[in-house]
Design a protein around this motif. Structure first.
Motif, PDB file in Angstrom:
ATOM      1  N   ALA A  69       0.813  -1.218   0.000  1.00 20.42           N
ATOM      2  CA  ALA A  69       0.000   0.000   0.000  1.00 20.42           C
ATOM      3  C   ALA A  69       0.846   1.268   0.000  1.00 20.42           C
ATOM      4  CB  ALA A  69      -0.939   0.011   1.209  1.00 20.42           C
ATOM      5  N   ASP A  70       2.163   1.143  -0.034  1.00 18.29           N
ATOM      6  CA  ASP A  70       3.029   2.312   0.026  1.00 18.29           C
ATOM      7  C   ASP A  70       2.783   3.225  -1.179  1.00 18.29           C
ATOM      8  OD1 ASP A  70       4.991   4.088   0.695  1.00 18.29           O
ATOM      9  OD2 ASP A  70       6.676   2.781   0.203  1.00 18.29           O
ATOM     10  N   LEU A 159       7.404 -12.195  -0.639  1.00 15.13           N
ATOM     11  CA  LEU A 159       6.184 -12.209  -1.441  1.00 15.13           C
ATOM     12  C   LEU A 159       5.340 -10.975  -1.133  1.00 15.13           C
ATOM     13  CD1 LEU A 159       5.104 -15.919  -0.774  1.00 15.13           C
ATOM     14  CD2 LEU A 159       6.127 -15.047  -2.883  1.00 15.13           C
ATOM     15  N   PRO A 160       4.671 -10.402  -2.135  1.00 15.91           N
ATOM     16  CA  PRO A 160       3.695  -9.351  -1.848  1.00 15.91           C
ATOM     17  C   PRO A 160       2.431  -9.987  -1.284  1.00 15.91           C
ATOM     18  CG  PRO A 160       3.737  -9.833  -4.202  1.00 15.91           C
ATOM     19  CD  PRO A 160       4.789 -10.701  -3.573  1.00 15.91           C
ATOM     20  N   MET A 161       1.715  -9.262  -0.419  1.00 13.53           N
ATOM     21  CA  MET A 161       0.512  -9.848   0.182  1.00 13.53           C
ATOM     22  C   MET A 161      -0.650  -9.872  -0.811  1.00 13.53           C
ATOM     23  SD  MET A 161      -0.992  -6.977   2.797  1.00 13.53           S
ATOM     24  CE  MET A 161      -1.704  -5.427   2.208  1.00 13.53           C
ATOM     25  N   SER A 162      -0.649  -8.947  -1.760  1.00  8.03           N
ATOM     26  CA  SER A 162      -1.716  -8.889  -2.754  1.00  8.03           C
ATOM     27  C   SER A 162      -1.098  -8.688  -4.124  1.00  8.03           C
ATOM     28  CB  SER A 162      -2.693  -7.759  -2.447  1.00  8.03           C
ATOM     29  OG  SER A 162      -3.687  -7.645  -3.462  1.00  8.03           O
ATOM     30  N   ALA A 163      -1.845  -9.102  -5.145  1.00  7.84           N
ATOM     31  CA  ALA A 163      -1.358  -8.995  -6.519  1.00  7.84           C
ATOM     32  C   ALA A 163      -1.631  -7.631  -7.126  1.00  7.84           C
ATOM     33  CB  ALA A 163      -2.019 -10.077  -7.372  1.00  7.84           C
ATOM     34  N   VAL A 164      -2.320  -6.760  -6.410  1.00 13.07           N
ATOM     35  CA  VAL A 164      -2.632  -5.426  -6.931  1.00 13.07           C
ATOM     36  C   VAL A 164      -2.191  -4.383  -5.911  1.00 13.07           C
ATOM     37  CG1 VAL A 164      -4.586  -6.245  -8.292  1.00 13.07           C
ATOM     38  CG2 VAL A 164      -4.973  -5.447  -5.951  1.00 13.07           C
ATOM     39  N   PRO A 165      -1.749  -3.206  -6.378  1.00 12.77           N
ATOM     40  CA  PRO A 165      -1.409  -2.134  -5.435  1.00 12.77           C
ATOM     41  C   PRO A 165      -2.667  -1.655  -4.715  1.00 12.77           C
ATOM     42  CG  PRO A 165      -1.324  -1.324  -7.694  1.00 12.77           C
ATOM     43  CD  PRO A 165      -1.534  -2.806  -7.779  1.00 12.77           C
ATOM     44  N   LEU A 166      -2.524  -1.378  -3.430  1.00 11.59           N
ATOM     45  CA  LEU A 166      -3.669  -1.010  -2.601  1.00 11.59           C
ATOM     46  C   LEU A 166      -3.557   0.429  -2.135  1.00 11.59           C
ATOM     47  CD1 LEU A 166      -3.856  -4.221  -0.371  1.00 11.59           C
ATOM     48  CD2 LEU A 166      -5.036  -3.760  -2.525  1.00 11.59           C
ATOM     49  N   GLU A 167      -4.703   1.059  -1.929  1.00 10.10           N
ATOM     50  CA  GLU A 167      -4.738   2.381  -1.305  1.00 10.10           C
ATOM     51  C   GLU A 167      -5.242   2.208   0.120  1.00 10.10           C
ATOM     52  OE1 GLU A 167      -6.363   6.662  -2.572  1.00 10.10           O
ATOM     53  OE2 GLU A 167      -7.975   5.326  -1.927  1.00 10.10           O
ATOM     54  N   ARG A 187      -6.418   9.541   3.162  1.00 13.19           N
ATOM     55  CA  ARG A 187      -6.067   8.575   2.119  1.00 13.19           C
ATOM     56  C   ARG A 187      -4.560   8.534   1.883  1.00 13.19           C
ATOM     57  NH1 ARG A 187     -10.970  10.787   0.816  1.00 13.19           N
ATOM     58  NH2 ARG A 187     -12.603   9.293   0.207  1.00 13.19           N
ATOM     59  N   GLY A 188      -4.058   7.318   1.692  1.00 14.13           N
ATOM     60  CA  GLY A 188      -2.656   7.125   1.357  1.00 14.13           C
ATOM     61  C   GLY A 188      -1.835   6.690   2.552  1.00 14.13           C
ATOM     62  N   GLN A 189      -1.024   5.649   2.361  1.00 14.85           N
ATOM     63  CA  GLN A 189      -0.237   5.116   3.464  1.00 14.85           C
ATOM     64  C   GLN A 189       0.713   6.157   4.048  1.00 14.85           C
ATOM     65  OE1 GLN A 189       2.459   1.920   2.452  1.00 14.85           O
ATOM     66  NE2 GLN A 189       2.501   1.156   4.543  1.00 14.85           N
ATOM     67  N   ALA A 190       1.384   6.901   3.175  1.00 18.75           N
ATOM     68  CA  ALA A 190       2.337   7.897   3.662  1.00 18.75           C
ATOM     69  C   ALA A 190       1.646   8.952   4.510  1.00 18.75           C
ATOM     70  CB  ALA A 190       3.055   8.543   2.478  1.00 18.75           C
ATOM     71  N   THR A 191       0.422   9.332   4.155  1.00 17.86           N
ATOM     72  CA  THR A 191      -0.322  10.333   4.910  1.00 17.86           C
ATOM     73  C   THR A 191      -0.839   9.754   6.221  1.00 17.86           C
ATOM     74  OG1 THR A 191      -0.992  11.368   2.828  1.00 17.86           O
ATOM     75  CG2 THR A 191      -2.213  11.989   4.796  1.00 17.86           C
ATOM     76  N   VAL A 192      -1.367   8.522   6.162  1.00 19.11           N
ATOM     77  CA  VAL A 192      -1.891   7.884   7.363  1.00 19.11           C
ATOM     78  C   VAL A 192      -0.791   7.704   8.401  1.00 19.11           C
ATOM     79  CG1 VAL A 192      -2.882   5.735   8.285  1.00 19.11           C
ATOM     80  CG2 VAL A 192      -3.771   6.723   6.154  1.00 19.11           C
ATOM     81  N   ALA A 193       0.400   7.333   7.948  1.00 20.39           N
ATOM     82  CA  ALA A 193       1.494   7.050   8.885  1.00 20.39           C
ATOM     83  C   ALA A 193       1.873   8.268   9.719  1.00 20.39           C
ATOM     84  CB  ALA A 193       2.714   6.551   8.116  1.00 20.39           C
ATOM     85  N   LEU A 194       1.651   9.459   9.197  1.00 24.33           N
ATOM     86  CA  LEU A 194       2.069  10.674   9.900  1.00 24.33           C
ATOM     87  C   LEU A 194       0.897  11.554  10.299  1.00 24.33           C
ATOM     88  CD1 LEU A 194       5.129  11.610   7.639  1.00 24.33           C
ATOM     89  CD2 LEU A 194       5.175  10.499   9.880  1.00 24.33           C
ATOM     90  N   THR A 195      -0.312  11.034  10.211  1.00 27.70           N
ATOM     91  CA  THR A 195      -1.475  11.877  10.441  1.00 27.70           C
ATOM     92  C   THR A 195      -1.570  12.367  11.882  1.00 27.70           C
ATOM     93  OG1 THR A 195      -3.890  11.997  10.262  1.00 27.70           O
ATOM     94  CG2 THR A 195      -2.985   9.902  10.977  1.00 27.70           C
ATOM     95  N   PRO A 196      -1.910  13.632  12.067  1.00 31.40           N
ATOM     96  CA  PRO A 196      -2.286  14.077  13.408  1.00 31.40           C
ATOM     97  C   PRO A 196      -3.684  13.573  13.730  1.00 31.40           C
ATOM     98  CG  PRO A 196      -2.525  15.873  11.843  1.00 31.40           C
ATOM     99  CD  PRO A 196      -1.925  14.720  11.084  1.00 31.40           C
ATOM    100  N   GLY A 197      -4.033  13.561  14.994  1.00 33.79           N
ATOM    101  CA  GLY A 197      -5.337  13.066  15.392  1.00 33.79           C
ATOM    102  C   GLY A 197      -5.297  11.597  15.756  1.00 33.79           C
TER     103      GLY A 197
END
Length: 354
Positions: A69-70, A159-167, A187-197
């Protein structure tokens, strides 16, 4: 019976070396060889890398199942430009599986090397470009990753966990500090990882992504499954949002250990206690059972509350010194390896690898 259940049963029948007693290759009549435990480690980023660096020291039967999901940095640029799986976490896992000899360490440094320039190559990792090039050449993500692993001399499979890129999408309370009580979708892994709240929950898009069959088969064939450590909402929990992979985690006869982080992550788990991590995990996968919860003894101020949270999964708590001695919130691979080895021996079935 659902189609997903039928596929899961078919994969179990096709899994090599797994008998009806769940003993794997070790259960074959007359087997006298000492066989290493088959271990599957799930996660992403530096947390999974720490776990793999430890696990490769105690078993040669190791498979990493990596989140896809990156959407940040080099991975995000390649994903957007070429419509491929994000390669970054897969690259980190391969680097962690490189041996300690000159060959392994040289290749680990090469694939982790990032170009520094004023042009389009700036920030791209060599390993990302290598992986994507092989994907385009071979047209098969799993075959390409196996080939990269062979080149590196990797001590395990990635191995990747899924065959398609995920959001990744998260419901976050107080994402906007001016509206602390409102819930927004981030939305987005990079945004979620650093989200305030406060992150309340996460989901992936598409909502029913296909699991990589080899990843499902590895989980069903494992002696042990290791989940974590890592970014909780963006690297650990996403594995539980791939339905076929979650079904395999619930159905497998493997023992399961959850490895907790050394400290809350700024942003997505700010202020979380160790037991809060378990409560969030249970909300996303209420049917998941665990055998062991591993935590650093210095990172657990309330051992009784953690034990109570672990009991909801049917798990025991193991406390061990697994942090680096320099005070950084990073796992020491030797100490983590010792902790895993002790858990496999004390909590596993009496296996032929001992």
């Amino acid at each position: 019976m659902t189609g997903r259940t039928l596929r899961l049963r078919r994969l179990r029948r096709l899994t090599p070396g797994r008998g009806e007693d769940g003993a794997g290759r070790a259960g074959r009549r007359g087997a006298a060889k000492v066989v290493a435990p088959k271990v599957v480690a799930l996660g992403g980023g530096m947390g999974l890398s720490a776990s793999l660096a430890a696990l490769r020291r105690i078993t040669g039967e190791l498979t990493a199942v990596v989140t896809v999901a990156d959407d940040g940095g080099s991975s995000g640029r390649l994903r957007e430009e070429l419509s491929v799986l994000p390669p970054g976490d897969l690259r980190k896992a391969l680097a962690a599986l490189c041996g300690d000899d000159d060959w392994g360490q040289t290749w680990a440094r090469v694939i982790q090397h990032r170009f520094q320039s004023k042009g389009d190559l700036h920030g791209h990792a060599v390993g990302n470009l290598l992986i994507v090039a092989l994907w385009e050449q071979l047209g098969d993500p799993v075959q390409a990753l196996d080939l990269v692993g062979k080149l590196l001399g990797a001590q395990g499979r990635v191995l990747p966990m899924s065959a398609v890129p995920l959001e990744l999408q998260a419901l976050v309370k107080g994402h906007d500090p001016a509206r602390p009580d409102e819930v927004d979708t981030v939305r987005g892994q990079a945004t979620v990882a650093l989200t305030p709240g406060e992150v309340l929950s996460v989901q992936v898009v598409p909502g029913d992504p296909p699991a990589v069959p080899e990843a499902v088969a590895a989980v069903l064939d494992a002696d042990w499954v290791v989940l974590g450590p890592g970014s909780w909402f963006s690297s650990v929990i996403p594995h539980l949002l791939v339905p076929e992979l979650l079904d395999a985690l619930v159905a497998t006869k493997a023992r399961k250990v959850l490895s907790l982080n050394l400290a809350p992550q700024p942003g997505e788990t700010e202020g979380f206690s160790p037991q809060r991590h378990l409560e969030v995990l249970a909300r996303h996968a209420p049917k998941l059972a665990l055998d062991v919860v591993l935590a650093d003894e210095a990172a657990v101020p309330d051992r009784e509350s953690l034990a109570d949270a672990a009991k909801r999964f049917g798990a025991a708590v193991e406390l061990a010194p697994v942090a680096r001695q320099d005070g950084s919130p990073k796992h020491d691979p030797e100490l983590l390896a010792a902790a895993y080895d002790r858990i496999f021996r004390m909590h596993g079935r009496i296996g032929p690898w001992r």
